[in-house]
Scaffold this motif. Sequence first.
Motif, PDB file in Angstrom:
ATOM      1  N   GLU A   1      38.222  26.201  46.160  1.00 19.54           N
ATOM      2  CA  GLU A   1      37.160  25.216  46.035  1.00 19.54           C
ATOM      3  C   GLU A   1      36.458  25.350  44.692  1.00 19.54           C
ATOM      4  OE1 GLU A   1      34.855  26.066  49.512  1.00 19.54           O
ATOM      5  OE2 GLU A   1      36.533  25.655  50.831  1.00 19.54           O
ATOM      6  N   LYS A   2      36.283  26.567  44.236  1.00 14.55           N
ATOM      7  CA  LYS A   2      35.630  26.763  42.938  1.00 14.55           C
ATOM      8  C   LYS A   2      36.559  26.355  41.803  1.00 14.55           C
ATOM      9  CE  LYS A   2      32.800  29.818  40.241  1.00 14.55           C
ATOM     10  NZ  LYS A   2      31.365  29.659  40.360  1.00 14.55           N
ATOM     11  N   LEU A   3      37.835  26.677  41.936  1.00 15.43           N
ATOM     12  CA  LEU A   3      38.799  26.277  40.905  1.00 15.43           C
ATOM     13  C   LEU A   3      38.802  24.768  40.728  1.00 15.43           C
ATOM     14  CD1 LEU A   3      41.867  28.521  41.683  1.00 15.43           C
ATOM     15  CD2 LEU A   3      40.588  28.475  39.565  1.00 15.43           C
TER      16      LEU A   3
ATOM     17  N   GLY B   1      39.626  31.262  45.994  1.00 14.16           N
ATOM     18  CA  GLY B   1      38.571  30.435  45.436  1.00 14.16           C
ATOM     19  C   GLY B   1      39.038  29.038  45.074  1.00 14.16           C
TER      20      GLY B   1
ATOM     21  N   ARG C   1      31.584  19.429  43.983  1.00 10.96           N
ATOM     22  CA  ARG C   1      31.817  20.427  45.025  1.00 10.96           C
ATOM     23  C   ARG C   1      32.908  19.902  45.939  1.00 10.96           C
ATOM     24  NH1 ARG C   1      32.422  24.653  47.951  1.00 10.96           N
ATOM     25  NH2 ARG C   1      31.182  25.104  49.775  1.00 10.96           N
TER      26      ARG C   1
ATOM     27  N   GLU D   1      36.440  22.770  40.950  1.00 12.82           N
ATOM     28  CA  GLU D   1      35.272  22.270  40.233  1.00 12.82           C
ATOM     29  C   GLU D   1      35.476  22.251  38.727  1.00 12.82           C
ATOM     30  OE1 GLU D   1      32.039  24.739  41.418  1.00 12.82           O
ATOM     31  OE2 GLU D   1      32.079  24.050  43.495  1.00 12.82           O
ATOM     32  N   SER D   2      36.458  22.981  38.228  1.00 18.24           N
ATOM     33  CA  SER D   2      36.638  23.055  36.786  1.00 18.24           C
ATOM     34  C   SER D   2      37.827  22.236  36.320  1.00 18.24           C
ATOM     35  CB  SER D   2      36.802  24.514  36.349  1.00 18.24           C
ATOM     36  OG  SER D   2      38.022  25.013  36.847  1.00 18.24           O
TER      37      SER D   2
END
Lengths: 262, 434
Positions: B65-67, B63, B392, B69-70
């Motif tokens: 890409e999701k990591l 993940g 994103r 984002e934060s």
Amino acid sequence: MSESATAFAARLHARFPQGFVEVALPRGEVGLVLGAGEWREGCRVLRDEFGFEVLIDLCGVDHLGYGTDEWDTNSSSEGFSRGVEGQGPGRFRYGETPSQQLDDPDGVGAIPLPENRFSVVVQLLSIANNRRLRVTCHAPDDVLPMVDSLCDVWEGVNWFERETFDLFGIVFPGHPDLRRLLTDYGFIGHPFRKDFPLIGNVEVRYDAEKQRVIYEPVTSVEPRVLVPRVIRDDAHLATARGEARDLKVGPVRGVAPAGDAK
Amino acid sequence: MSMQPPSELLASNPAEARQEIRNYTLNFGPQHPAAHGVLRLILEMDGEVVQRVDPHVGLLHRGTEKLAESKPFNQSIGYMDRLDYVSMMCNEHAYVLAIEKLLGIEAPERAQWIRTMFDEITRLLNHLMWIGSNGLDLGAMAVMLYSFREREELMDVYEAVSGARMHATYYRPGGVYRDLPDHMPKYRESPWRKGNKLKRFNEWREGSMLDFLEAFTKDFPSRIDEYETLLTENRIWKQRTVGIGVIPPEQAMALGMSGVMLRGSGIEWDLRKKQPYARYDQVDFRIPVGTNGDCYDRYLVRVAEMRESNRIIAQCVEWLRANPGLVMVDNFKVAPPSREEMKDDMEALIHHFKLFSEGYCVPAGQTYQAVEAPKGEFGCYLVSDGANKPFRVHLRAPGFAHLSSMDSVVKGHMLSDVVAMVGTYDLVFGEVDR
């Protein structure tokens, strides 16, 4: 790239009068937004008439929480917060998802719902004309986002659509084999949605008593984000330009965010 | 494929005359040495001929890409190294380039040349790994031993410049983390390396990193000759690769292929030439192109690319030697001030604090930036809503598109050709699964 980006954009606009064409200068990136109804046919036209023979990439975007921040940078009459109460990515666990707060708009840190939550973004490449194009399609329905599959236009899009389905839950009617791709066998949920917790929903361990691997709700990780999400609208680039001694700062036209592009 | 005789003829006794002959399913990986990590293939076999391939990927999905984002923008650079973990700096390059485009900044001249040089060093690292492991897959043990000898030297260059042998986090938006070191680390004396042997090992390392690289580039073509002696006219190697996995150019384009997979099929497409970034427009190199689109042509293309990369590195060394300068934009909104400045100047201290506690905000917008990574087009689609973290990030990994073509390419080949194909795709699961 003999033809300029703006000339190409004009040609696109003439062919797709109902679509929305945007040009980001000075980068010269051209974007096209197509409606869900004309998505597949529009892409076929792009392949056949505009020479985009390669589909480089397809990905989903979840616009939930676009433009929200967790820390106020402007007013200080009440004093600045510590920036830890937000509901941004990574700050909630299972059952605390920000979309649940949407039912209660006065709740703490309620996140506004964008007009179209999900969109599909495609990067096309024309090897013959040496040109790139970004094509976007907003899924009309937020609950069951559906965008036509492009599998019969570009064969190579197969896995990209599977990935987008897996991670965002966007369904691609017409896809020959729409299975999950990246997540675990039997996975529940769509992890790249903004309301899916960063720490996940379940964790896995070996249970010595049951003598097998078991799944259970996440307990070993706390939701934790070290840096609050901040949006500064100070004249960032103007300041940068003033302070730069060895810096080439070109004029940048911010492209309208995809959610507002209609 | 040979014609299947009717089942009656095969049955040894009349009772079995009507027995059904079915395809069987073979599970290949995920713990298979030729699976290059964690690939699981479900192969439907008719005898030894593959009828259908269903690759199961995602066993290394983290993940990324999701990591991202934060986290503030800069904190994700290190994750990029871990995508395609044999071509680290090229991944960083795409991500950093996307941020720079949205910020509207450009790295200083010297940083651009350093990036060009390290992209090519990375390409050598990747192709050396590829030639070694692909040789191993197809039964040529020795190549691995040779190629890892040179890889070690280039790893030392990585370490000298960034402190890490692999996960460098060296590229930053606005330039590179620091200038090239003026000396190369030397081997110390040990029971295994002493006397004349130690002297020979340290021969190239007496001067700066650029001196070391110059010596390396002078020597490297002869090393490539060694690999070629082992493989190019090797009968077994040719039997395993010539005519295997032929991909016609039209199919290669339709399948979204890039890099060597495209060039092996005869399409002259290289982002370094066609859509130049960094300083590729100022160095002289050629694009090797194959003709048949089989595994052997792709091998030849990769070997030729190594020679070209070597030439590019030599040109970069020459330029970098003659032109000192900044390697990071002198702009405290994006790049941290130097340690001395920070201790000395209040303004610099504030910038330092804000940069490391909050990061920088990137103007709202979206961009797609791609680089010619060793495996193909590695791209970064970045959406920013004006915050200090990306809204994103999507990373376009070449291996992902290549592996997805497995079914249509491998159909009708023998089982052992699956291994040749997995090898020729140059798969690394860090980037396929992200």
